[in-house]
Design a protein around this motif. Structure first.
Motif, PDB file in Angstrom:
ATOM      1  N   GLY A 231      53.779  62.517   9.565  1.00 22.34           N
ATOM      2  CA  GLY A 231      52.139  62.661   9.594  1.00 22.34           C
ATOM      3  C   GLY A 231      51.383  61.793   9.274  1.00 22.34           C
ATOM      4  O   GLY A 231      50.190  61.570   9.703  1.00 22.34           O
ATOM      5  N   THR A 255      53.349  63.307  15.163  1.00 20.93           N
ATOM      6  CA  THR A 255      52.493  62.789  13.976  1.00 20.93           C
ATOM      7  C   THR A 255      51.267  63.973  13.747  1.00 20.93           C
ATOM      8  O   THR A 255      50.416  63.550  12.915  1.00 20.93           O
ATOM      9  N   GLY A 258      53.539  66.306  11.431  1.00 23.69           N
ATOM     10  CA  GLY A 258      54.329  65.734  10.616  1.00 23.69           C
ATOM     11  C   GLY A 258      55.758  66.204  10.284  1.00 23.69           C
ATOM     12  O   GLY A 258      56.329  65.998   9.272  1.00 23.69           O
TER      13      GLY A 258
END
Length: 300
Positions: A231, A255, A258
């Motif tokens: 993340g 991203t 996470g």
């Protein structure tokens, strides 16, 4: 390779290039246009500016050109009656003749594109540019060269190689792919020397923490830590203070969440919800990820 003695230094000989015997079988060929340019250059210079290597075969009386056949032939076409060559007078086994011939062709170095462009650009005259004999392929390469870029010849570099076991390789590739997808990247991976020591420090810390000696295994530990912090890679495209993207393009989903994977129960619920949105026409069928837009709008 047979044990051979060193060659005596070849002597410089001047003579008529027509007295030399060119190779019957020559692995190196010269495209017609380049050969014509070579003839034009020699005609312009009035002499050879590099020297053929000739072997004096005393048994047959032939002077065999081991290296520089095209240059010799071009000198003849240019009308030169005398040229200089380096001549070996000692007996040469056939194996050594071939080795000399091939090595002169193969061990020729490579041009650094950036330096080549810099030097080529210094030539103001079209005639001198033509004289260089650079072909369309080389000129196309020059057009793509960024002079400010680094050429291999200018780099002080060292290669670092990691080897993974099969079960480690898949995770390592996934982690590297995730890191690379956060920003534009090409197929070349280049790290600054100042990044080398931190990498070694990270490996040493991993080895010490888990009491492991293998560097690839230690790198696997680092990648596992990386996976737990996917993340944080959102910093590559997201401004948390404004809630706005900091660049154009796309961002990897891991991203955002996470995590690279979610439980199948969660995945099934999300997939079913998306299917309903598609059926209702809320999101297009070819862009199911638009469901995230709907979810975000509901929260705002």
């Amino acid at each position: 390779m047979e044990e051979t003695t060193r060659l005596a230094p070849p002597q410089m000989v001047q003579g008529d290039p027509r007295t030399l015997t060119l190779l019957d079988v020559n692995a190196r060929f010269l495209p017609h246009e380049q050969f014509r340019q070579l003839v034009a250059n020699i005609t312009r210079d009035g002499c050879l500016t590099s020297t053929p290597l000739v072997w004096n075969d005393r048994e047959t009386g032939r002077l065999v050109v081991l290296s520089g056949n095209h240059r010799t032939l071009a000198a003849i076409e240019a009308g030169l009656s005398q040229i200089w060559w380096m001549q070996i007078d000692e007996p040469l086994p056939r194996q050594r003749q071939i080795a000399l011939q091939l090595s002169h062709n193969a061990i020729a170095g490579q041009d650094d594109p950036a330096i080549l462009k810099e030097l080529y650009d210094e030539l103001e005259s079209v005639e001198w540019r033509q004289y260089t004999g650079l072909d369309d392929k080389a000129l196309d390469l020059l057009e793509k060269v960024d002079v400010a870029s680094l050429g291999e010849a200018n780099l002080d570099f060292a290669s670092v190689q990691f080897m993974f076991l099969p079960d480690e390789l898949e995770r390592a590739e996934a982690a590297f792919d995730a890191a690379r997808s956060t920003a534009a990247a090409d197929q070349r991976w280049l790290a600054g020397l100042e990044q080398y020591e931190p990498v070694l420090d990270a490996l040493e810390t991993s080895r010490a923490a888990y009491k492991i000696g293998n560097s690839a295994t230690a790198l696997g530990v680092i990648l596992a830590v990386f996976e737990r912090h996917l993340g944080e890679l959102a910093e590559g495209w997201f401004d948390a203070a404004t809630g706005e993207p900091t660049r154009a393009g796309t961002a990897p989903l891991e991203t955002v969440f996470g995590a690279r994977e979610v439980p199948v129960e969660t995945a099934a619920l999300v997939r079913a919800a998306i299917d309903r949105m598609v059926q209702e026409g809320t999101v297009p069928a070819d862009e199911p990820w638009r469901a995230l837009d709907v979810l975000a709008a509901q929260q705002n």
